[in-house]
Enzyme design. Sequence first.
Site, PDB file in Angstrom:
ATOM      1  N   HIS A 139       8.008  -1.186  -0.033  1.00 30.50           N
ATOM      2  CA  HIS A 139       6.864  -0.933  -0.899  1.00 30.50           C
ATOM      3  C   HIS A 139       7.232  -0.127  -2.148  1.00 30.50           C
ATOM      4  O   HIS A 139       6.445  -0.049  -3.083  1.00 30.50           O
ATOM      5  CB  HIS A 139       5.729  -0.252  -0.113  1.00 30.50           C
ATOM      6  CG  HIS A 139       5.947   1.203   0.172  1.00 30.50           C
ATOM      7  ND1 HIS A 139       6.395   1.673   1.390  1.00 30.50           N
ATOM      8  CD2 HIS A 139       5.775   2.314  -0.595  1.00 30.50           C
ATOM      9  CE1 HIS A 139       6.487   2.991   1.356  1.00 30.50           C
ATOM     10  NE2 HIS A 139       6.108   3.406   0.151  1.00 30.50           N
ATOM     11  N   ASP A 180       9.221  -2.793   6.278  1.00 28.85           N
ATOM     12  CA  ASP A 180       9.117  -1.999   5.053  1.00 28.85           C
ATOM     13  C   ASP A 180      10.482  -1.489   4.611  1.00 28.85           C
ATOM     14  O   ASP A 180      10.646  -0.314   4.246  1.00 28.85           O
ATOM     15  CB  ASP A 180       8.145  -0.832   5.248  1.00 28.85           C
ATOM     16  CG  ASP A 180       7.682  -0.238   3.918  1.00 28.85           C
ATOM     17  OD1 ASP A 180       7.953  -0.854   2.869  1.00 28.85           O
ATOM     18  OD2 ASP A 180       7.077   0.847   3.927  1.00 28.85           O
ATOM     19  N   SER A 258       8.925   8.277  -0.168  1.00 25.43           N
ATOM     20  CA  SER A 258       9.130   6.996   0.504  1.00 25.43           C
ATOM     21  C   SER A 258      10.528   6.452   0.248  1.00 25.43           C
ATOM     22  O   SER A 258      10.998   6.409  -0.888  1.00 25.43           O
ATOM     23  CB  SER A 258       8.100   5.971   0.016  1.00 25.43           C
ATOM     24  OG  SER A 258       6.798   6.337   0.404  1.00 25.43           O
TER      25      SER A 258
END
Length: 316
Positions: A139, A180, A258
């Site tokens: 992402h 992810d 992230s």
Amino acid sequence: MEMLASLHTLPSPLPPTTSSSEPSYKTPFITRRRTIISASTAAIASLLYISNPIPSLYPAIALQPQQVELDQEEDRIVRLFQETSPSVVFIEDLELAKIPKSSSKGDRVVAAEDEDAKVEGTGSGFIWDKFGHIVTNYHVVDKLATDQSGLQRCKVLLADASGTSFYKEGKIVGIDPAYDLAVLKVDVEGSELKPIVVGTSRDLRVGQSCFAVGNPFGYENTLTTGVVSGLGREIPSPNGRAIRGAIQTDAAINAGNSGGPLIDSYGHVIGVNTATFTRKGTGISSGVNFAIPIDTVVRTVPYLIVYGTPYSNRFQ
């Protein structure tokens, strides 16, 4: 009271007189009584001193080992960060500006230079090997992965083994939205990188210390500390499926973290920071954060590097 009563029964050292003046024996009597009481007080004081010498020094003496232990723990965490941070990268998701230009064939669109690019998001990643492969979250680079305009770019800030920082453009090598995960490749010709040390997640225990390294809100080289709060959690993936076996931690993970590593007390990666629950309407982390276990990453990344897709998609 018993001691004082017995003092009154002591024999007089001098015979009493019949003079109406103050009896002469009272002076030595009082003197002796005071001497006895003074001696008793001194004895009690000496006993208190022996049993509790200089009480005011106790806190300082007691704090010395504690302070040494605290300093050693702080030094260990400082060294942990210093050894790990060169392996962590800062990722910027860019969209280049469109500049219309006239030509004999009509208007066309060209990309502007990077300084005119719009930063659409930031994230983290870590150096997987010396060939310039970078592991991050899908992402973080999904716009680049799905770009149809040719205007998306990914800029990676990393450091070589000597600590010198430099920017490189990151190219997508492989993606796995189900977990992810994504792998970027940067050109590192002439630079020696420091790959991160890969650990294992199968032996993790709730309560053990862990540390998140990344770039929250664009602040580079940030360290947050916490513990493993839970294991075997289930979180949603970008493609809507469930990622099972996720690590839960209270080490702060915010926007920009992230793709960065979650490490243990030895500096080994145990997970990839990927998600956090936020308080509704605030965007503030609730302290419930998640990382993809490194054992899942180890199984996935080699296929992404070689084939560009995860093993499960090879024959689709």
